[in-house]
Every structure is written in C-alpha cells, then in structure tokens.
Scaffold this motif. Structure first.
Motif, short mmCIF file in Angstrom:
data_model
loop_
_atom_site.label_atom_id
_atom_site.label_comp_id
_atom_site.label_asym_id
_atom_site.label_seq_id
_atom_site.Cartn_x
_atom_site.Cartn_y
_atom_site.Cartn_z
N ALA A 30 0.66 -1.16 -0.19
CA ALA A 30 -0.24 0.16 -0.06
C ALA A 30 0.81 1.12 -0.07
CB ALA A 30 -0.78 0.14 1.24
N ILE A 32 1.46 4.74 1.47
CA ILE A 32 1.08 5.61 2.78
C ILE A 32 1.48 6.73 2.57
CG2 ILE A 32 1.98 5.74 5.20
CD1 ILE A 32 3.09 2.75 4.92
N ASP A 45 -3.32 5.92 6.28
CA ASP A 45 -2.73 4.29 6.31
C ASP A 45 -1.35 4.04 6.66
OD1 ASP A 45 -5.42 3.52 5.42
OD2 ASP A 45 -4.84 3.68 3.09
N ALA A 74 -7.01 5.47 8.75
CA ALA A 74 -7.11 4.23 8.04
C ALA A 74 -8.21 4.33 7.11
CB ALA A 74 -7.50 3.12 8.95
N THR A 75 -8.04 4.22 5.70
CA THR A 75 -8.94 4.28 4.70
C THR A 75 -10.01 3.23 4.80
OG1 THR A 75 -7.56 3.26 2.91
CG2 THR A 75 -7.50 5.72 3.28
N HIS A 81 -3.19 -2.15 5.00
CA HIS A 81 -3.21 -0.65 5.25
C HIS A 81 -3.48 -0.35 6.56
CE1 HIS A 81 -4.50 0.58 0.96
NE2 HIS A 81 -4.89 -0.60 1.01
N THR A 82 -3.70 -1.55 7.48
CA THR A 82 -3.84 -1.40 8.96
C THR A 82 -2.76 -2.25 9.69
OG1 THR A 82 -5.56 -3.26 9.04
CG2 THR A 82 -6.25 -1.00 8.61
N GLY A 181 -7.80 5.75 -1.02
CA GLY A 181 -7.58 4.22 -0.50
C GLY A 181 -7.82 3.15 -1.46
N GLY A 221 -4.62 4.12 -3.16
CA GLY A 221 -3.88 3.58 -1.89
C GLY A 221 -3.02 2.21 -2.58
#
Length: 288
Positions: A30, A32, A45, A74-75, A81-82, A181, A221
């Motif tokens: 992803a 960031i 993210d 967080a998208t 992403h998390t 995202g 994203g």
C-alpha cells in the motif's frame, strides 16, 4: 527519493509525501501518504507494519516535528493498510469498521501474507504468526462529511462503501486532491472479497463521477497517482462491467470461496459450516 533498507519516501507535491514499505514486494503493498499542515499532520494508512513505520516517519522528520500533533487515518480495514496502526497512538477510522480494529478481527482485515513477498523481518519474527494487532485506543471515529482540520488544509471525509463496509476517501477541496484508499486505483477493483458489495461499490463510483470536476489528482492506496480523466475512465469501466450478469456470477463464485478461506484461516470463531457460508454468500452476491 530517500531510502533505507525497509522504507522509502518521496515528495509528490508541496506538503504531500508518499512512503512505501520496501521489504514488501507484493502487489498488495500500500501507499502511505503524509499530508503536512500548519498545525497538524495526517498519515493516510499504515501499511503492513512488520517494521516500525512510525519510527521511520519520525526519524525522517515527516511527522512529529517540534512536537506537532498528527493523526493516522485508516482508509479501510484491510491488513495491508492497517497492519502498522498498532505503532501509533492517535488513530482514526470510519464507524463501520472501528470495532474490527479494536478486536483485531483478521477475517474482516483479510489477513493474507505470503513469505515470498517479504524480503526482511526483524530477528526472531515468525511470518506465519502475522496478524493485524488490536488497536486499543481509537482517537477518532469518522463519519461521512466530517472535517479534519490541519490548520491550512481541510480534509473532508467521504464514506465510500463497496470495497469494504467502512471504506473512506479524504478530499482536499481547495487543491482537488483525493486520497482514495482502495476505492479507486489503476488496477482491478476488488469487489469479490468478503464484506464487499457490488451495488454499493457501483453507487460509490457513480457518486465519484459526479464530483469529478472538483478533482485534480487522485492519490490511490496502490500504484501511481493519476489525474481526474483516468479516474473517470476507471470508474466508468467498473460501472459498466458490474451490471453484467456474468460479472455478478463470477464475483459470487469468488466471494463465497474467499469467505470460506478467510473464515477458516481466521482465529476468530467460524461458526457457520462451509456449505452454508458458501450458499449464503453466493445468493447475496447474485442479488446485490
């Protein structure tokens, strides 16, 4: 471009940086983003999180300079992403997915990491145990229409369900910058994964088409930044394909298979039988 063995970052526009995890080579890697404001910064993210993204951003003076506060948004819930959110104290997420983060729900997070895509891990780290860790304290629950004030930059929260229940985009109205995202990017849009919804996804992209005149650049994203003309084409292609019955059938088949896979893989209780889960998921997809 500034690099170290695990991360790199680049300046995209004034006050806008993109950081990536160099140790993760998957197409799931992803973007960031760091959005720097006069009074506060926002990190969009947090990546996979095997290595400490917070430490890197602070060392490179991308966040926290002279004690300036920052918020990590967080998208959506997915692991790529998390996974790095647990390094941060001030995290924000849409209300539809906040509880998943609190519980560390790896079914909702679609946790899937292949060892061949990770080049380096900390000493003693067992990649087989990779999980999205619980985020104990969520500083802010986001809703559609909320504003995040950075002092000289205002970001508007747009709830954009379809890819996931709580997917959001952040929109800088003044500059026309859209941080999308996984709602839209230059690749195959995933609507066949658990908790995705084709009907909602199509409506989200139809709404995106309506605001196209306001958009200058899309910061997705995944993959590269692009302009609004490409955004419009990607959205239109999806809208047209999602109306075809064969597409719905394919999505239904894929989603029921993935629901069983991720449900069985998750350490969270998987209470339904595979047969029942497949049937329900298949019918839901066809009827969306």
């Amino acid at each position: 471009m500034t690099e170290d063995p695990n991360f790199s970052h680049e300046l995209l526009f004034s006050g806008i940086y993109r950081c990536v995890e160099e140790y993760y080579s998957s197409g799931n890697r992803a973007n960031i983003y760091i959005i720097q404001g006069r009074e506060m910064d926002v990190v969009v993210d947090a990546g996979l999180g095997i290595w400490n993204i917070r430490k890197y951003l602070e060392q490179k003076c991308l966040i926290g300079v002279n004690g300036k506060p920052y918020l990590v948004v967080a998208t959506h819930i997915h692991f790529d992403h998390t996974g790095g959110l647990h390094y941060f104290d001030d995290v924000a997420v849409h209300e539809a997915e906040a509880e998943y983060l609190r519980k560390g729900d790896n079914y909702a997070c679609l946790t899937f990491v292949q060892s061949g895509n990770v080049s380096r891990t900390p000493e003693g780290y067992d990649l087989r145990n990779f999980r999205v860790k619980k985020v104990q304290t969520i500083a802010r629950i986001l809703h559609h229409g909320d504003a995040i004030d950075l002092g000289d930059v205002m970001l508007r929260v747009i709830h954009a369900p379809g890819h996931s229940e709580g997917s959001i985009m952040l929109f800088d109205d003044n500059r026309g910058y859209l941080f999308s995202g996984d709602v839209i990017y230059a690749g195959a849009l995933f609507d066949f994964i658990p908790k995705a919804n084709v009907t909602k996804y199509r409506q989200t992209l139809e709404n995106l088409q309506k605001m196209a005149d306001e958009v200058t650049y899309v910061f997705p994203g995944h993959f590269e930044v692009f302009k609004k003309a490409k955004m419009q084409q990607i959205a239109q292609d999806y809208i047209e394909s999602s109306n075809r019955m064969m597409q719905r059938f394919s999505v239904a088949c894929l989603r029921c298979i993935l629901s069983v896979y991720f449900g069985g893989k998750s350490r969270n209780p998987f209470r339904k039988t595979c047969y029942y889960s497949c049937c329900c998921c298949f019918m839901r997809c066809i009827c969306e």
